[in-house]
Design a protein around this motif. Structure first.
Motif, PDB file in Angstrom:
ATOM      1  N   SER A  11       0.838  -1.201   0.000  1.00 38.63           N
ATOM      2  CA  SER A  11       0.000   0.000   0.000  1.00 38.63           C
ATOM      3  C   SER A  11       0.870   1.247   0.000  1.00 38.63           C
ATOM      4  CB  SER A  11      -0.900   0.009   1.244  1.00 38.63           C
ATOM      5  OG  SER A  11      -1.748   1.133   1.230  1.00 38.63           O
ATOM      6  N   TYR A  12       0.537   2.170  -0.860  1.00 41.93           N
ATOM      7  CA  TYR A  12       1.194   3.470  -0.877  1.00 41.93           C
ATOM      8  C   TYR A  12       0.105   4.535  -1.015  1.00 41.93           C
ATOM      9  CZ  TYR A  12       4.116   7.407  -2.149  1.00 41.93           C
ATOM     10  OH  TYR A  12       4.721   8.647  -2.185  1.00 41.93           O
ATOM     11  N   ASN A  13      -0.146   5.237   0.078  1.00 39.77           N
ATOM     12  CA  ASN A  13      -1.164   6.302   0.127  1.00 39.77           C
ATOM     13  C   ASN A  13      -2.556   5.805  -0.264  1.00 39.77           C
ATOM     14  OD1 ASN A  13       0.719   8.190   1.003  1.00 39.77           O
ATOM     15  ND2 ASN A  13       1.213   8.845  -1.071  1.00 39.77           N
ATOM     16  N   TYR A  14      -2.954   4.667   0.280  1.00 38.08           N
ATOM     17  CA  TYR A  14      -4.286   4.117   0.025  1.00 38.08           C
ATOM     18  C   TYR A  14      -5.129   4.043   1.297  1.00 38.08           C
ATOM     19  CZ  TYR A  14      -4.005   3.081  -4.890  1.00 38.08           C
ATOM     20  OH  TYR A  14      -3.937   3.211  -6.259  1.00 38.08           O
ATOM     21  N   GLY A  15      -4.856   4.902   2.244  1.00 41.87           N
ATOM     22  CA  GLY A  15      -5.636   4.918   3.477  1.00 41.87           C
ATOM     23  C   GLY A  15      -7.121   5.111   3.232  1.00 41.87           C
ATOM     24  N   HIS A  16      -7.472   5.806   2.172  1.00 42.18           N
ATOM     25  CA  HIS A  16      -8.879   6.076   1.862  1.00 42.18           C
ATOM     26  C   HIS A  16      -9.613   4.867   1.287  1.00 42.18           C
ATOM     27  CE1 HIS A  16      -6.671   6.731  -1.855  1.00 42.18           C
ATOM     28  NE2 HIS A  16      -7.803   6.709  -2.536  1.00 42.18           N
ATOM     29  N   LEU A  17      -8.901   3.826   0.849  1.00 48.69           N
ATOM     30  CA  LEU A  17      -9.541   2.650   0.262  1.00 48.69           C
ATOM     31  C   LEU A  17      -9.224   1.341   0.979  1.00 48.69           C
ATOM     32  CD1 LEU A  17      -9.042   3.387  -3.544  1.00 48.69           C
ATOM     33  CD2 LEU A  17     -11.159   3.534  -2.236  1.00 48.69           C
ATOM     34  N   ILE A  18      -8.134   1.285   1.716  1.00 45.47           N
ATOM     35  CA  ILE A  18      -7.693   0.005   2.266  1.00 45.47           C
ATOM     36  C   ILE A  18      -8.686  -0.577   3.279  1.00 45.47           C
ATOM     37  CG2 ILE A  18      -6.248   0.896   4.147  1.00 45.47           C
ATOM     38  CD1 ILE A  18      -4.230  -1.394   3.161  1.00 45.47           C
ATOM     39  N   GLY A  19      -9.492   0.264   3.889  1.00 41.41           N
ATOM     40  CA  GLY A  19     -10.512  -0.246   4.808  1.00 41.41           C
ATOM     41  C   GLY A  19     -11.490  -1.172   4.104  1.00 41.41           C
ATOM     42  N   ASP A  40       4.257   1.114   2.020  1.00 38.53           N
ATOM     43  CA  ASP A  40       5.442   1.436   1.231  1.00 38.53           C
ATOM     44  C   ASP A  40       5.786   2.922   1.338  1.00 38.53           C
ATOM     45  OD1 ASP A  40       7.550   0.860  -0.548  1.00 38.53           O
ATOM     46  OD2 ASP A  40       6.303   1.301  -2.296  1.00 38.53           O
ATOM     47  N   GLY A  41       5.890   3.410   2.585  1.00 37.68           N
ATOM     48  CA  GLY A  41       6.285   4.791   2.815  1.00 37.68           C
ATOM     49  C   GLY A  41       5.168   5.807   2.628  1.00 37.68           C
ATOM     50  N   SER A  42       3.934   5.412   2.903  1.00 34.05           N
ATOM     51  CA  SER A  42       2.788   6.319   2.710  1.00 34.05           C
ATOM     52  C   SER A  42       2.920   7.595   3.532  1.00 34.05           C
ATOM     53  CB  SER A  42       1.489   5.618   3.112  1.00 34.05           C
ATOM     54  OG  SER A  42       1.231   4.521   2.281  1.00 34.05           O
ATOM     55  N   GLN A  70       6.073  -1.389  -5.414  1.00 38.28           N
ATOM     56  CA  GLN A  70       5.161  -2.491  -5.164  1.00 38.28           C
ATOM     57  C   GLN A  70       5.843  -3.863  -5.074  1.00 38.28           C
ATOM     58  OE1 GLN A  70       2.024  -3.058  -8.126  1.00 38.28           O
ATOM     59  NE2 GLN A  70       0.553  -2.925  -6.446  1.00 38.28           N
ATOM     60  N   ALA A  71       6.745  -4.173  -5.967  1.00 36.64           N
ATOM     61  CA  ALA A  71       7.392  -5.491  -5.949  1.00 36.64           C
ATOM     62  C   ALA A  71       8.189  -5.687  -4.664  1.00 36.64           C
ATOM     63  CB  ALA A  71       8.289  -5.657  -7.170  1.00 36.64           C
ATOM     64  N   ALA A  72       8.922  -4.669  -4.246  1.00 34.14           N
ATOM     65  CA  ALA A  72       9.685  -4.763  -2.995  1.00 34.14           C
ATOM     66  C   ALA A  72       8.751  -4.929  -1.803  1.00 34.14           C
ATOM     67  CB  ALA A  72      10.567  -3.534  -2.820  1.00 34.14           C
ATOM     68  N   ALA A  73       7.616  -4.236  -1.830  1.00 37.32           N
ATOM     69  CA  ALA A  73       6.644  -4.368  -0.740  1.00 37.32           C
ATOM     70  C   ALA A  73       6.068  -5.786  -0.704  1.00 37.32           C
ATOM     71  CB  ALA A  73       5.540  -3.333  -0.891  1.00 37.32           C
ATOM     72  N   ARG A  74       5.784  -6.348  -1.862  1.00 39.15           N
ATOM     73  CA  ARG A  74       5.280  -7.732  -1.891  1.00 39.15           C
ATOM     74  C   ARG A  74       6.319  -8.696  -1.322  1.00 39.15           C
ATOM     75  NH1 ARG A  74       2.741  -6.785  -7.446  1.00 39.15           N
ATOM     76  NH2 ARG A  74       0.563  -6.446  -6.900  1.00 39.15           N
ATOM     77  N   ASN A  75       7.569  -8.536  -1.747  1.00 41.33           N
ATOM     78  CA  ASN A  75       8.626  -9.411  -1.224  1.00 41.33           C
ATOM     79  C   ASN A  75       8.774  -9.257   0.282  1.00 41.33           C
ATOM     80  OD1 ASN A  75       9.221 -10.567  -3.706  1.00 41.33           O
ATOM     81  ND2 ASN A  75      10.740  -9.011  -4.214  1.00 41.33           N
TER      82      ASN A  75
END
Length: 169
Positions: A11-19, A40-42, A70-75
């Motif tokens: 997640s990168y700056n998805y606080g408005h949707l991740i819920g 990922d550093g939001s 994204q790939a690094a965050a998944r790993n």
């Protein structure tokens, strides 16, 4: 015991949707899962939203990292997971309530299968009841676009490499 499904959510700056994403996980009929949200550093409220969910549901965990994409965050999420199966999920995606139940059941009864995937539908966030606005295609024609490929070896590997026949989540 049932196999553990690890869901990795970069997640990168998805606080408005991740819920909504986490709500769709909570609605799963299959209960043996863990979710690792890798922030990922939001710079928004992603941490607060995810930590609030984690306080209510111990299956949800929050991991923060400097922005590395994204790939690094998944790993990183994989490193923080301990599941028998993995599900990648983006921070603005939803899963159908029986997805894990059905896919784990299939994988457990077909020991020779290593990967399963399913169709996807697209929706417009904020458009009211999402079930009425879900489309099979981003081209708005309503038709499924992903091929249904099954088998082993070349029968699956070649279409996957040639055409990227599925979305990662």
């Amino acid at each position: 015991t049932q196999p553990l499904v690890s869901i990795v959510v970069p997640s990168y700056n998805y606080g408005h949707l991740i819920g909504e994403t986490l709500d769709s996980l909570a609605a799963q009929t299959y209960g043996r899962w863990e979710c690792v949200v890798v922030d990922d550093g939001s710079r928004d409220d992603t941490r607060a939203v995810v930590e609030a969910y984690a306080a209510r549901d111990p299956r949800v965990r929050y991991v923060w990292q400097e922005n590395a994409r994204q790939a690094a965050a998944r790993n990183n999420g994989i490193r923080h997971s301990s599941g028998d199966y993995f599900q990648f999920l983006d921070a603005d995606d939803l899963v159908e309530p029986r997805k894990f139940e059905r896919q784990v059941e299939y994988l457990e009864s077909h020991a020779d299968v290593d990967i399963v995937y399913s169709g996807v539908r697209y929706f417009s966030p904020g458009g009211g009841e999402l079930s009425h606005s879900r489309l099979y295609s981003v081209w708005d024609d309503g038709r499924p676009w992903m091929p249904e490929v099954s088998g082993r070896g070349r029968a699956v590997l070649e279409p996957l490499l040639r055409n990227n026949i599925m979305v990662v989540n």
